[in-house]
Motif scaffolding. Structure first.
Motif, short mmCIF file in Angstrom:
data_model
loop_
_atom_site.label_atom_id
_atom_site.label_comp_id
_atom_site.label_asym_id
_atom_site.label_seq_id
_atom_site.Cartn_x
_atom_site.Cartn_y
_atom_site.Cartn_z
N HIS A 73 0.79 -1.23 0.00
CA HIS A 73 0.00 0.00 0.00
C HIS A 73 0.82 1.29 0.00
O HIS A 73 0.24 2.37 -0.08
CB HIS A 73 -0.92 0.02 1.23
CG HIS A 73 -1.97 -1.04 1.21
ND1 HIS A 73 -3.07 -0.98 0.39
CD2 HIS A 73 -2.08 -2.20 1.92
CE1 HIS A 73 -3.82 -2.06 0.58
NE2 HIS A 73 -3.25 -2.81 1.51
N GLN A 172 -4.22 7.18 16.90
CA GLN A 172 -4.52 6.30 15.76
C GLN A 172 -4.76 4.86 16.21
O GLN A 172 -5.31 4.05 15.46
CB GLN A 172 -3.37 6.34 14.74
CG GLN A 172 -3.12 7.71 14.12
CD GLN A 172 -4.35 8.30 13.47
OE1 GLN A 172 -5.02 7.65 12.67
NE2 GLN A 172 -4.65 9.54 13.82
N ASN A 228 -2.87 2.73 10.66
CA ASN A 228 -3.58 4.01 10.73
C ASN A 228 -2.61 5.18 10.69
O ASN A 228 -2.90 6.22 10.08
CB ASN A 228 -4.41 4.07 12.01
CG ASN A 228 -5.63 3.16 11.98
OD1 ASN A 228 -5.98 2.62 10.94
ND2 ASN A 228 -6.25 2.99 13.13
N ARG A 231 -1.55 5.78 7.21
CA ARG A 231 -2.59 6.48 6.46
C ARG A 231 -2.66 7.95 6.87
O ARG A 231 -2.81 8.85 6.04
CB ARG A 231 -3.94 5.80 6.70
CG ARG A 231 -5.06 6.30 5.81
CD ARG A 231 -6.41 5.66 6.14
NE ARG A 231 -6.29 4.23 6.26
CZ ARG A 231 -6.33 3.57 7.43
NH1 ARG A 231 -6.49 4.24 8.56
NH2 ARG A 231 -6.24 2.27 7.46
N TYR A 232 -2.55 8.20 8.17
CA TYR A 232 -2.59 9.57 8.70
C TYR A 232 -1.46 10.43 8.12
O TYR A 232 -1.65 11.61 7.81
CB TYR A 232 -2.49 9.54 10.22
CG TYR A 232 -2.34 10.88 10.88
CD1 TYR A 232 -3.44 11.71 11.08
CD2 TYR A 232 -1.09 11.33 11.31
CE1 TYR A 232 -3.30 12.95 11.68
CE2 TYR A 232 -0.94 12.56 11.91
CZ TYR A 232 -2.05 13.37 12.09
OH TYR A 232 -1.90 14.60 12.69
N GLY A 234 -0.22 10.06 5.25
CA GLY A 234 -0.38 10.12 3.81
C GLY A 234 0.53 9.18 3.05
O GLY A 234 0.74 9.34 1.85
N THR A 236 0.05 5.82 2.66
CA THR A 236 -0.61 4.65 2.07
C THR A 236 -1.98 5.00 1.50
O THR A 236 -2.54 6.07 1.76
CB THR A 236 -0.80 3.55 3.13
OG1 THR A 236 -1.63 4.06 4.19
CG2 THR A 236 0.53 3.11 3.70
N ASP A 237 -2.52 4.03 0.75
CA ASP A 237 -3.84 4.20 0.13
C ASP A 237 -4.83 3.16 0.63
O ASP A 237 -5.86 2.92 0.00
CB ASP A 237 -3.72 4.11 -1.39
CG ASP A 237 -3.25 2.71 -1.84
OD1 ASP A 237 -2.81 1.91 -0.99
OD2 ASP A 237 -3.32 2.43 -3.05
N ASP A 238 -4.54 2.51 1.77
CA ASP A 238 -5.44 1.48 2.26
C ASP A 238 -6.70 2.11 2.86
O ASP A 238 -6.72 3.27 3.25
CB ASP A 238 -4.74 0.60 3.30
CG ASP A 238 -4.19 1.42 4.46
OD1 ASP A 238 -3.56 2.45 4.20
OD2 ASP A 238 -4.41 1.03 5.62
N GLN A 239 -7.74 1.32 2.98
CA GLN A 239 -9.01 1.81 3.50
C GLN A 239 -8.98 1.87 5.02
O GLN A 239 -8.29 1.09 5.68
CB GLN A 239 -10.16 0.90 3.05
CG GLN A 239 -10.39 0.92 1.54
CD GLN A 239 -11.57 0.07 1.14
OE1 GLN A 239 -12.08 -0.72 1.94
NE2 GLN A 239 -12.01 0.23 -0.09
N ALA A 240 -9.76 2.78 5.57
CA ALA A 240 -9.86 2.92 7.02
C ALA A 240 -10.51 1.68 7.61
O ALA A 240 -11.36 1.04 6.97
CB ALA A 240 -10.67 4.16 7.37
#
Length: 326
Positions: A73, A172, A228, A231-232, A234, A236-240
């Motif tokens: 990801h 997170q 998390n 993702r926070y 920025g 990765t592109d994985d879903q929450a």
């Protein structure tokens, strides 16, 4: 400093792994496993360690799963992972300490290049391997004689903007509690999560697990919290993930409840319990089985950790008890 052995192109990131070496002569015989995941696009670096205490297997298992997650990801930046820091203690099942010098690495930050093996290693990891990391994450939880709630620690500095970002990183995780150490606290120092913020670097430490046994829920706690953070930031592109289930109670510190005698302890509480001031936490007996009093809560609070082996030593740290806000 590294000797890559293999590389694999993931869906997004280039994954490499091999042996991490340091130039310091005290670490000449040390070979640390590592993973690096690098995206095509530039961005922040995330550094993750586990296995500072080598029986804390949930954290180490999560670290292994995270390398595959970021390889799939990662959109930008890089992620570096040391899945087992205390390699000298790994196959000895050493509790809490490094067998080379008998020191607990968890309280040696920021390290000392003129010190013993563990002090040098901590210094090298923080100031060489992770020197340019945007965020440093230290995963822990559940040595052979302890049960640890799922909680996170981070250090406040008094700089509002810096502290808000650190706080956001810690939150997170889907935790029972978040320990936001107050800027003036001095009783719980020496962890990387305590010391790096004073050097202007963001750090969080996660705890969760028990008795050196793999627990799927605790593995997921560590894994998802770090995912998390990725993702926070920025990266990765994985879903929450699904909605959170825990309370994330914020506390500012925690204290020790120590064994008043050497003998037998019959605990009546568990990690994650809330207790009242003066509540009985357990009964004490001597080695002959004769009653020797009770272990009482010094104040109301939330139990973050318990030593759950019934044989205890006088002065041993048995329970971590965090005062509840308000």
């Amino acid at each position: 400093m590294t000797s890559p052995q293999k590389q694999l192109i993931g869906t997004r990131g280039l994954l490499s792994w091999g042996t991490l070496r340091f130039a310091h002569p005290a670490l000449a015989d040390l070979h640390l496993p590592y993973f690096d995941i690098v995206a095509d696009a530039p961005g922040p670096k995330l550094a993750i360690i586990a296995g500072m205490h080598p029986n804390e297997v949930d954290a180490m298992e999560a670290a292994l799963r995270l390398k595959a997650h970021f390889a799939e990801h990662l959109l930008k930046g890089s992620v570096s992972i040391i899945p087992v820091l205390n390699m000298p203690g790994l196959f000895e099942h050493a509790e809490f300490v490094c067998p080379i010098d008998g020191k607990n690495m968890n309280f040696l930050a920021p390290g000392d290049p003129a010190g013993s093996f563990s002090q040098v290693l901590v210094h090298s990891v923080l100031h060489e391997w992770a020197a340019h990391a945007e965020v440093f994450i230290d995963l822990h939880g559940g040595d052979l004689r302890e049960e640890v709630a799922r909680f996170v620690m981070c250090q406040m500095t008094g700089n509002a903007e810096f502290d808000q970002r650190t706080r956001a990183l810690a939150h997170q995780f889907d935790a029972d509690s978040i320990v936001e150490f107050a800027s003036d606290q001095t009783s719980n120092r020496g962890r990387a999560t305590n010391e790096l913020p004073w050097l202007g670097r963001h750090a969080v430490m996660a705890e969760g697990g028990a008795n050196g046994v793999l627990d799927p829920g605790c593995i997921e706690f560590h894994f998802q919290g770090v995912a998390n953070i990725g993702r926070y930031l920025g990266l990765t592109d994985d879903q929450a993930p699904a909605a959170r289930r825990r309370n994330n109670v914020v506390v500012s510190n925690f204290g020790k409840v120590e064994a008043p005698i050497s003998g037998r302890l019959y605990l009546e509480v568990a990690a994650g319990d809330r207790v009242a001031a003066g509540q009985r936490l357990g009964r004490l007996q001597d080695i002959y089985g004769d009653p020797q009093g009770e272990l009482l809560a010094p104040h109301a609070g939330l139990i973050l950790m318990v030593v759950n082996h019934p044989i205890v030593n006088q002065g041993e740290w048995l329970i971590s008890l965090a005062p509840l806000p308000g």
